[in-house]
Design a protein around this motif. Sequence first.
Motif, PDB file in Angstrom:
ATOM      1  N   ALA A  76       0.821  -1.215   0.000  1.00 44.01           N
ATOM      2  CA  ALA A  76       0.000   0.000   0.000  1.00 44.01           C
ATOM      3  C   ALA A  76       0.854   1.264   0.000  1.00 44.01           C
ATOM      4  O   ALA A  76       0.503   2.246  -0.659  1.00 44.01           O
ATOM      5  CB  ALA A  76      -0.950   0.005   1.193  1.00 44.01           C
ATOM      6  N   ASP A  77       1.982   1.242   0.713  1.00 42.85           N
ATOM      7  CA  ASP A  77       2.839   2.432   0.758  1.00 42.85           C
ATOM      8  C   ASP A  77       3.342   2.796  -0.636  1.00 42.85           C
ATOM      9  O   ASP A  77       3.326   3.962  -1.026  1.00 42.85           O
ATOM     10  CB  ASP A  77       4.013   2.203   1.719  1.00 42.85           C
ATOM     11  N   ARG A  78       3.772   1.807  -1.388  1.00 38.46           N
ATOM     12  CA  ARG A  78       4.296   2.047  -2.733  1.00 38.46           C
ATOM     13  C   ARG A  78       3.188   2.553  -3.664  1.00 38.46           C
ATOM     14  O   ARG A  78       3.368   3.526  -4.390  1.00 38.46           O
ATOM     15  CB  ARG A  78       4.928   0.763  -3.279  1.00 38.46           C
ATOM     16  N   TRP A  79       2.030   1.903  -3.637  1.00 40.29           N
ATOM     17  CA  TRP A  79       0.910   2.304  -4.495  1.00 40.29           C
ATOM     18  C   TRP A  79       0.415   3.702  -4.113  1.00 40.29           C
ATOM     19  O   TRP A  79       0.094   4.518  -4.983  1.00 40.29           O
ATOM     20  CB  TRP A  79      -0.232   1.291  -4.394  1.00 40.29           C
ATOM     21  N   PHE A  80       0.339   3.980  -2.829  1.00 43.19           N
ATOM     22  CA  PHE A  80      -0.136   5.275  -2.336  1.00 43.19           C
ATOM     23  C   PHE A  80       0.802   6.391  -2.792  1.00 43.19           C
ATOM     24  O   PHE A  80       0.353   7.431  -3.302  1.00 43.19           O
ATOM     25  CB  PHE A  80      -0.204   5.201  -0.803  1.00 43.19           C
ATOM     26  N   GLU A  81       2.084   6.170  -2.624  1.00 44.01           N
ATOM     27  CA  GLU A  81       3.071   7.183  -3.019  1.00 44.01           C
ATOM     28  C   GLU A  81       3.050   7.400  -4.536  1.00 44.01           C
ATOM     29  O   GLU A  81       3.133   8.541  -5.010  1.00 44.01           O
ATOM     30  CB  GLU A  81       4.467   6.780  -2.552  1.00 44.01           C
ATOM     31  N   ARG A  82       2.937   6.334  -5.314  1.00 43.59           N
ATOM     32  CA  ARG A  82       2.880   6.467  -6.770  1.00 43.59           C
ATOM     33  C   ARG A  82       1.660   7.296  -7.179  1.00 43.59           C
ATOM     34  O   ARG A  82       1.758   8.163  -8.060  1.00 43.59           O
ATOM     35  CB  ARG A  82       2.851   5.089  -7.436  1.00 43.59           C
ATOM     36  N   ALA A  83       0.515   7.050  -6.541  1.00 39.93           N
ATOM     37  CA  ALA A  83      -0.695   7.808  -6.854  1.00 39.93           C
ATOM     38  C   ALA A  83      -0.495   9.291  -6.552  1.00 39.93           C
ATOM     39  O   ALA A  83      -0.871  10.162  -7.345  1.00 39.93           O
ATOM     40  CB  ALA A  83      -1.887   7.251  -6.079  1.00 39.93           C
TER      41      ALA A  83
END
Length: 138
Positions: free
Chosen positions: A92-99
Amino acid sequence: MATEEQGPTSGLTPHLTIGGGRAAEAIDFYARAFGATERMRMPADDGKRLMHAHLLINGSSLMLNDDFPEYRGGSAEGAPAGLTLHLQVDDADRWFERAKQAGATETMALQDMFWGDRYGQVTDPFGYRWSIAHALNK
């Protein structure tokens, strides 16, 4: 679940209407923010708007189109207030930051939640809210 070549054969697929003639822009954003891949795009007769597009995000389908107020007697009201698109992901951290890097606005910071997910929410530039989570016991 259908194969990528087949597309969806059952289940529920969200279908978004994007206001302001920005569906092509939305496709680009979803590719940057969520790793979407475009399956198909069908332009309208005016050569500017999209009648239909089909994306894959994290193995699931998302369909979208430009708004066509001339076919329904008015313009789009924007994203429905009660709608949230949920992504259950591996990190989730990676996806959240990418968004966020792609232009989404953080509306609920990522947190370890009492129900066992790391969970947060962003709003995309088109007004749609996305929740992003992964299970903490992975």
